[in-house]
Design an enzyme around this catalytic site. Structure first.
Site, PDB file in Angstrom:
ATOM      1  N   ASP A  13       0.815  -1.224   0.000  1.00  0.00           N
ATOM      2  CA  ASP A  13       0.000   0.000   0.000  1.00  0.00           C
ATOM      3  C   ASP A  13       0.844   1.268   0.000  1.00  0.00           C
ATOM      4  OD1 ASP A  13      -2.209  -1.715   0.180  1.00  0.00           O
ATOM      5  OD2 ASP A  13      -2.039  -1.780   2.363  1.00  0.00           O
ATOM      6  N   LYS A  16       1.753   2.065  -5.132  1.00  0.00           N
ATOM      7  CA  LYS A  16       2.281   1.510  -6.396  1.00  0.00           C
ATOM      8  C   LYS A  16       1.345   1.801  -7.569  1.00  0.00           C
ATOM      9  CE  LYS A  16       2.178  -2.452  -4.386  1.00  0.00           C
ATOM     10  NZ  LYS A  16       1.932  -2.033  -2.996  1.00  0.00           N
ATOM     11  N   GLY A  40      -4.591  -4.387  -3.646  1.00  0.00           N
ATOM     12  CA  GLY A  40      -5.609  -3.366  -3.924  1.00  0.00           C
ATOM     13  C   GLY A  40      -4.884  -2.082  -4.269  1.00  0.00           C
ATOM     14  N   HIS A  41      -4.971  -1.675  -5.523  1.00  0.00           N
ATOM     15  CA  HIS A  41      -4.215  -0.513  -5.997  1.00  0.00           C
ATOM     16  C   HIS A  41      -5.187   0.612  -6.360  1.00  0.00           C
ATOM     17  CE1 HIS A  41      -0.656  -3.331  -7.242  1.00  0.00           C
ATOM     18  NE2 HIS A  41      -0.957  -3.386  -5.968  1.00  0.00           N
ATOM     19  N   GLN A 223       1.875  -5.859  -3.409  1.00  0.00           N
ATOM     20  CA  GLN A 223       2.343  -5.982  -2.030  1.00  0.00           C
ATOM     21  C   GLN A 223       3.644  -5.231  -1.795  1.00  0.00           C
ATOM     22  OE1 GLN A 223       1.959 -10.042  -2.605  1.00  0.00           O
ATOM     23  NE2 GLN A 223      -0.215  -9.703  -2.564  1.00  0.00           N
TER      24      GLN A 223
HETATM   25  P1  GDP Z   1      -0.873   0.331  -3.499  1.00  0.00           P
HETATM   26  O1  GDP Z   1      -1.466  -0.951  -3.028  1.00  0.00           O
HETATM   27  O2  GDP Z   1       0.601   0.394  -3.276  1.00  0.00           O
HETATM   28  O3  GDP Z   1      -1.240   0.685  -4.903  1.00  0.00           O
HETATM   29  O4  GDP Z   1      -1.491   1.484  -2.553  1.00  0.00           O
HETATM   30  P2  GDP Z   1      -3.035   1.629  -2.098  1.00  0.00           P
HETATM   31  O5  GDP Z   1      -3.817   2.136  -3.236  1.00  0.00           O
HETATM   32  O6  GDP Z   1      -3.507   0.394  -1.418  1.00  0.00           O
HETATM   33  O7  GDP Z   1      -2.868   2.711  -0.952  1.00  0.00           O
HETATM   34  C1  GDP Z   1      -2.257   3.946  -1.216  1.00  0.00           C
HETATM   35  C2  GDP Z   1      -3.255   5.059  -0.875  1.00  0.00           C
HETATM   36  O8  GDP Z   1      -2.594   6.295  -0.873  1.00  0.00           O
HETATM   37  C3  GDP Z   1      -4.373   5.198  -1.909  1.00  0.00           C
HETATM   38  O9  GDP Z   1      -5.529   5.633  -1.255  1.00  0.00           O
HETATM   39  C4  GDP Z   1      -3.832   6.287  -2.844  1.00  0.00           C
HETATM   40  O10 GDP Z   1      -4.869   6.984  -3.529  1.00  0.00           O
HETATM   41  C5  GDP Z   1      -3.149   7.168  -1.863  1.00  0.00           C
HETATM   42  N1  GDP Z   1      -2.008   7.936  -2.345  1.00  0.00           N
HETATM   43  C6  GDP Z   1      -1.000   7.559  -3.175  1.00  0.00           C
HETATM   44  N2  GDP Z   1      -0.058   8.513  -3.253  1.00  0.00           N
HETATM   45  C7  GDP Z   1      -0.486   9.526  -2.456  1.00  0.00           C
HETATM   46  C8  GDP Z   1       0.069  10.778  -2.057  1.00  0.00           C
HETATM   47  O11 GDP Z   1       1.159  11.167  -2.450  1.00  0.00           O
HETATM   48  N3  GDP Z   1      -0.652  11.515  -1.158  1.00  0.00           N
HETATM   49  C9  GDP Z   1      -1.850  11.120  -0.670  1.00  0.00           C
HETATM   50  N4  GDP Z   1      -2.475  11.905   0.188  1.00  0.00           N
HETATM   51  N5  GDP Z   1      -2.384   9.945  -1.017  1.00  0.00           N
HETATM   52  C10 GDP Z   1      -1.711   9.150  -1.872  1.00  0.00           C
HETATM   53  P1  IMO Z   2      -0.964  -4.210  -2.192  1.00  0.00           P
HETATM   54  O1  IMO Z   2      -0.574  -4.706  -3.570  1.00  0.00           O
HETATM   55  C1  IMO Z   2      -0.913  -4.725   2.104  1.00  0.00           C
HETATM   56  C2  IMO Z   2      -0.801  -8.814   3.637  1.00  0.00           C
HETATM   57  C3  IMO Z   2      -2.024  -9.247   4.418  1.00  0.00           C
HETATM   58  C4  IMO Z   2      -1.378 -10.180   5.424  1.00  0.00           C
HETATM   59  C5  IMO Z   2      -0.304 -10.873   4.575  1.00  0.00           C
HETATM   60  C6  IMO Z   2      -0.734 -12.224   4.017  1.00  0.00           C
HETATM   61  O2  IMO Z   2      -2.260  -3.486  -2.183  1.00  0.00           O
HETATM   62  O3  IMO Z   2       0.152  -3.443  -1.571  1.00  0.00           O
HETATM   63  P2  IMO Z   2      -2.373 -12.892   2.038  1.00  0.00           P
HETATM   64  O4  IMO Z   2      -3.839 -12.623   1.829  1.00  0.00           O
HETATM   65  O5  IMO Z   2      -1.494 -12.328   0.975  1.00  0.00           O
HETATM   66  O6  IMO Z   2      -2.075 -14.334   2.322  1.00  0.00           O
HETATM   67  O7  IMO Z   2      -2.013 -12.119   3.421  1.00  0.00           O
HETATM   68  O8  IMO Z   2      -0.025  -9.992   3.500  1.00  0.00           O
HETATM   69  N1  IMO Z   2      -1.075  -8.300   2.280  1.00  0.00           N
HETATM   70  C7  IMO Z   2      -1.056  -7.008   1.956  1.00  0.00           C
HETATM   71  N2  IMO Z   2      -0.892  -5.912   2.747  1.00  0.00           N
HETATM   72  N3  IMO Z   2      -1.074  -4.580   0.775  1.00  0.00           N
HETATM   73  C8  IMO Z   2      -1.205  -5.667  -0.024  1.00  0.00           C
HETATM   74  O9  IMO Z   2      -1.232  -5.559  -1.366  1.00  0.00           O
HETATM   75  C9  IMO Z   2      -1.243  -6.950   0.576  1.00  0.00           C
HETATM   76  N4  IMO Z   2      -1.394  -8.203   0.095  1.00  0.00           N
HETATM   77  C10 IMO Z   2      -1.273  -9.023   1.154  1.00  0.00           C
HETATM   78  O10 IMO Z   2      -2.649  -8.154   5.056  1.00  0.00           O
HETATM   79  O11 IMO Z   2      -0.717  -9.455   6.405  1.00  0.00           O
HETATM   80 MG    MG Z   3      -2.920  -1.622  -1.695  1.00  0.00          MG
END
Ligand code: GDP
Ligand code: IMO
Ligand code: MG
Length: 434
Positions: A13, A16, A40-41, A223
């Site tokens: 998270d 990416k 979840g992106h 991840q």
């Molecule tokens: P990912 O799994 O690495 O793609 O990240 P997620 O989408 O799960 O979580 C990142 C969160 O941060 C999302 O809600 C994005 O919209 C948000 N985000 C990404 N870059 C920025 C930033 O520079 N500032 C803020 N405030 N939010 C950001």
């Molecule tokens: P993105 O791509 C954050 C974590 C789960 C748990 C561990 C194992 O959005 O960054 P799993 O279901 O993979 O067997 O769970 O890995 N986990 C993540 N945490 N972002 C993710 O993906 C994750 N994918 C798995 O919360 O701790």
């Molecule tokens: Mg994510």
């Protein structure tokens, strides 16, 4: 022309999806190479706000091919739902290609994920419960079902019968739960196969062809590296091998490691983790709440994109981050969510750990030791001024510049991109990555 990998540097998270959405502008092919819909992106761009679990973040640009590689575990129901959701918002999904070698998440994988977490009790991993771990377990045990198997009944029948014969013994004997009936899932999965068939293709060929033609290719990690099966905080990791380290990227789309020219690590300006496991810099005070709830009123706080769970929050851990820089072979960093620190008076970075009175600067392998280390912090003054409108490094407040410079020093890697908001344009490009 470069094949660039974008990996998460921490526990997931990091942003990416947001970084891939930005970089994809110059790419011809964007490929997901690992994990499943545990990822979840979030992408915020001129088309709206999207949460993608399997479809690569390049899908919002016309004329980019987006591929789901052999290294991905695909839940057909989730993928088809995601495709329909995108189509409903007029996003063209005809350029999506799914590897016939990708593993399929079956109903028993989701069931086993939940049963095993319940069995672990207090030692639960805190998985996303999507069946990803059991699916990769079956891949390695050589009883997995692949996308190619879904396409013909003559292939699917024997593989499903064999898998169920084994899994139902596990379900009933180990977990004392109800078995899954072949008749209850066969038709559904053959139907999924029919609906997925138009998307199935040779991913390796697409990636290598683009590479040969001199076009940019972006490999989208899922991840974070500290959840990596080999290098992460085992056993509190995810199950893909090695899902988030960059060496997995070549494996996950079927190219050689020497085809990859650059690996970019995405790091948050602080740390978060969902699920259980060691987290040396974790905070339990009002700063954690402040960071978690930044943007919450717009649905943008630190809550899991896939599960909605509140994310655990901590300061940036330079020990863990440096380790991640090294084993990923990172050439550049993308630092995200800088704006989330805008209101913080004093920012901390963990520069080493204290362990039984000794200072260490590496990540211990033993979980019991990692649970015991105490972070040693360096304090930096905050800038306490908004940064979300800043688009050049020189326009950042001096304290923010100093923070970024210190991150570069501690991690031993240049920060080429700084994100100051979730939208595509909210970025400071220090050095173009393509
Ligand atoms: P990912 O799994 O690495 O793609 O990240 P997620 O989408 O799960 O979580 C990142 C969160 O941060 C999302 O809600 C994005 O919209 C948000 N985000 C990404 N870059 C920025 C930033 O520079 N500032 C803020 N405030 N939010 C950001
Ligand atoms: P993105 O791509 C954050 C974590 C789960 C748990 C561990 C194992 O959005 O960054 P799993 O279901 O993979 O067997 O769970 O890995 N986990 C993540 N945490 N972002 C993710 O993906 C994750 N994918 C798995 O919360 O701790
Ligand atoms: Mg994510």
């Amino acid at each position: 022309m470069p094949i660039v990998v974008v990996v998460g540097g921490q526990w997931g998270d990091e942003g990416k999806g947001r970084i891939v959405d930005l970089l994809a502008r110059k790419a011809k092919v964007v490929a997901r190479y690992s994990a499943g819909n545990n990822a979840g992106h979030t992408i915020v761009n001129d088309r709206g706000e999207f949460k993608l679990h399997l479809v690569p973040a390049g899908i919002f640009y016309p004329e980019k091919t987006c591929v789901i590689g052999n290294g991905v575990a695909v839940d057909p129901e989730v993928l088809l739902g995601e495709i329909e959701g995108l189509q409903a918002k007029s996003i063209d999904t005809s350029r999506l290609v799914l590897s016939d070698r990708a593993q399929v998440i079956m109903p028993w994988h989701r069931l086993l994920d939940q049963l095993e977490e319940a069995r672990r009790g207090d030692a639960a991993i805190g998985t996303t419960g999507k069946g990803v771990g059991p699916c990769f377990t079956d891949k390695v045990a050589r009883r997995g079902i692949r996308v190619a198997d879904l396409l013909r009944a003559e292939d699917l029948v024997p593989r499903m019968r064999a898998a169920l014969d084994y899994q139902n013994r596990v379900v009933t004997c180990v977990y004392d739960a109800e078995p899954i009936r072949f008749e209850d899932c066969f038709d559904t999965y053959i139907e999924y196969g029919k609906r997925l068939a138009p998307f199935v293709g040779d991913v390796q060929e697409i990636v290598l062809d683009a590479h040969r033609r001199g076009e940019h290719v972006l490999l989208e990690g899922a991840q974070g590296s500290l959840l990596d099966l080999d290098h992460g905080t085992y056993p509190f990791v995810t199950s893909s091998v090695p899902s988030s380290s960059s060496s997995g990227a070549a494996l996950g789309v079927g190219i050689g490691p020497t085809d990859i020219s650059r690996v970019v690590g995405v790091f948050k300006s602080y740390s978060t983790r969902v699920g259980n496991g060691p987290f040396p810099t974790e905070l339990f005070d009002s700063v954690a709440d402040q960071l978690r709830d930044h943007g919450k009123e717009f649905g943008r706080g630190e809550y899991g994109t896939t599960t909605g769970r509140p994310r655990r929050i901590g300061w940036l851990d330079a020990v863990a981050a440096r380790y991640s820089v090294r084993f990923n072979g990172l050439a550049a960093l993308a630092l995200t969510r800088l704006d989330v620190l805008d209101d913080i008076a004093t920012i901390k970075i963990c520069t080493s750990y204290e362990l039984d009175g000794e200072i260490i600067d590496t990540l211990p392998a033993r979980e019991s030791v990692l649970n015991k280390v105490r972070p040693v912090y360096e304090e930096l003054p905050g800038w306490q001024t908004p940064t979300e409108h800043v688009r050049s490094f020189d326009d950042l407040p001096p304290q923010a510049q100093a923070f970024i410079k210190r991150v570069e020093e501690l991690l031993g890697c240049p920060v080429d991109l700084i994100s100051v908001g979730p939208s595509r344009e909210q970025a400071v490009i220090v050095n173009p990555i393509f």
